[in-house]
Write a protein that holds these residues in place. Structure first.
Motif, short mmCIF file in Angstrom:
data_model
loop_
_atom_site.label_atom_id
_atom_site.label_comp_id
_atom_site.label_asym_id
_atom_site.label_seq_id
_atom_site.Cartn_x
_atom_site.Cartn_y
_atom_site.Cartn_z
N LYS A 41 4.00 2.28 2.56
CA LYS A 41 4.40 1.07 3.26
C LYS A 41 4.97 0.20 2.53
O LYS A 41 5.33 0.39 1.32
CB LYS A 41 3.10 0.39 3.94
CG LYS A 41 2.19 1.21 4.94
CD LYS A 41 1.15 0.31 5.39
CE LYS A 41 0.34 1.22 6.48
NZ LYS A 41 -0.62 0.20 6.85
N LYS A 63 -11.41 -7.85 3.73
CA LYS A 63 -11.44 -6.70 4.45
C LYS A 63 -11.03 -5.56 3.89
O LYS A 63 -9.92 -5.60 3.11
CB LYS A 63 -10.66 -7.03 6.04
CG LYS A 63 -11.16 -8.28 6.63
CD LYS A 63 -10.24 -8.46 7.76
CE LYS A 63 -10.73 -9.78 8.56
NZ LYS A 63 -10.03 -9.89 9.79
N PRO A 64 -11.41 -4.54 4.55
CA PRO A 64 -10.92 -2.95 3.67
C PRO A 64 -9.31 -3.12 3.73
O PRO A 64 -8.64 -2.60 2.89
CB PRO A 64 -11.67 -2.12 4.42
CG PRO A 64 -12.91 -2.74 4.85
CD PRO A 64 -12.64 -4.20 5.25
N GLU A 65 -8.90 -3.60 4.99
CA GLU A 65 -7.37 -3.48 5.06
C GLU A 65 -6.51 -4.53 4.15
O GLU A 65 -5.37 -4.56 4.35
CB GLU A 65 -6.94 -3.85 6.76
CG GLU A 65 -7.64 -4.91 7.14
CD GLU A 65 -9.00 -4.91 8.15
OE1 GLU A 65 -9.63 -3.93 7.44
OE2 GLU A 65 -9.08 -5.41 9.06
N ASP A 66 -7.07 -5.37 3.51
CA ASP A 66 -6.61 -6.18 2.38
C ASP A 66 -6.50 -5.52 1.03
O ASP A 66 -5.61 -5.75 0.24
CB ASP A 66 -7.34 -7.33 2.02
CG ASP A 66 -7.50 -8.43 3.29
OD1 ASP A 66 -8.53 -8.93 3.38
OD2 ASP A 66 -6.66 -8.45 4.02
N THR A 67 -7.02 -4.05 1.01
CA THR A 67 -6.86 -3.20 -0.12
C THR A 67 -5.24 -2.99 -0.41
O THR A 67 -4.68 -2.65 0.57
CB THR A 67 -7.55 -2.00 0.15
OG1 THR A 67 -8.80 -2.13 0.16
CG2 THR A 67 -7.18 -1.10 -1.04
N THR A 121 -8.97 -4.14 -4.34
CA THR A 121 -9.64 -2.77 -3.63
C THR A 121 -11.04 -3.45 -2.92
O THR A 121 -11.82 -3.91 -3.70
CB THR A 121 -10.22 -1.50 -4.42
OG1 THR A 121 -9.02 -1.19 -5.08
CG2 THR A 121 -10.82 -0.71 -3.53
N THR A 126 0.99 -1.25 -0.15
CA THR A 126 -0.23 0.00 0.07
C THR A 126 1.10 1.36 0.07
O THR A 126 1.98 0.99 0.41
CB THR A 126 -0.99 0.11 1.09
OG1 THR A 126 -0.07 -0.17 2.38
CG2 THR A 126 -1.87 -1.14 1.32
N SER A 144 -2.04 -12.02 9.23
CA SER A 144 -3.40 -11.25 8.98
C SER A 144 -4.44 -11.87 8.11
O SER A 144 -5.36 -11.47 7.61
CB SER A 144 -2.99 -9.95 8.38
OG SER A 144 -2.05 -10.13 7.38
N SER A 171 -15.73 -0.80 2.05
CA SER A 171 -16.31 -1.29 3.41
C SER A 171 -17.96 -1.20 3.49
O SER A 171 -18.44 -0.53 2.38
CB SER A 171 -15.94 -0.43 4.60
OG SER A 171 -16.19 1.09 4.50
#
Length: 123
Positions: free
Chosen positions: A43, A88-92, A120, A40, A64, A123
């Motif tokens: 990061k 999950k949104p954090e997998d984007t 993407t 992302t 995760s 949520s």
């Protein structure tokens, strides 16, 4: 030369599923580890899953994604896939496949990368 071409990815709602595929072609004698990283903006690239070669197909997953993602490989076709469930949104992220390839029986293994696929999760 070795090329890795990814397919799959896209936009999905949270709780949904997607499948990524990656095919290696070119000067390939054999492949040991294959797998997936994701990144992302801002990061470092994060290891998602890896699967070993040599007929053992041992898998390792990031904490995760354990229990939600499954990595598979087809040695005959030099492909690796990532089935992603309960997203999950954090997998984007942008997902990159990799393969450690040896181009001859006497050479060393070198890492090759796919072009990246956007995943993407809304949520």
């Amino acid at each position: 030369q070795v090329q890795l071409v990814e397919s799959g990815g896209g936009l999905v709602q949270a709780g949904g599923s997607l499948r990524l595929s990656c095919a290696a072609s070119g000067s390939i004698f054999d492949i040991n580890n294959m797998g997936w990283y994701r990144q992302t903006p801002g990061k470092q690239r994060e290891l998602v899953a890896v699967i070993s070669g040599g007929g053992t197909s041992t898998t390792v997953y990031a904490d995760s994604v354990k229990g939600r993602f499954t990595i598979l490989r087809d040695n005959a076709k030099n492909t690796v896939s990532l089935q992603m469930n309960t997203l999950k949104p954090e997998d984007t992220a942008v997902y990159y496949c990799f393969a450690n390839v040896r181009s001859s029986g006497y050479g060393s293994y070198y890492p090759y990368w796919g072009q990246g696929a956007q995943v993407t999760v809304s949520s």
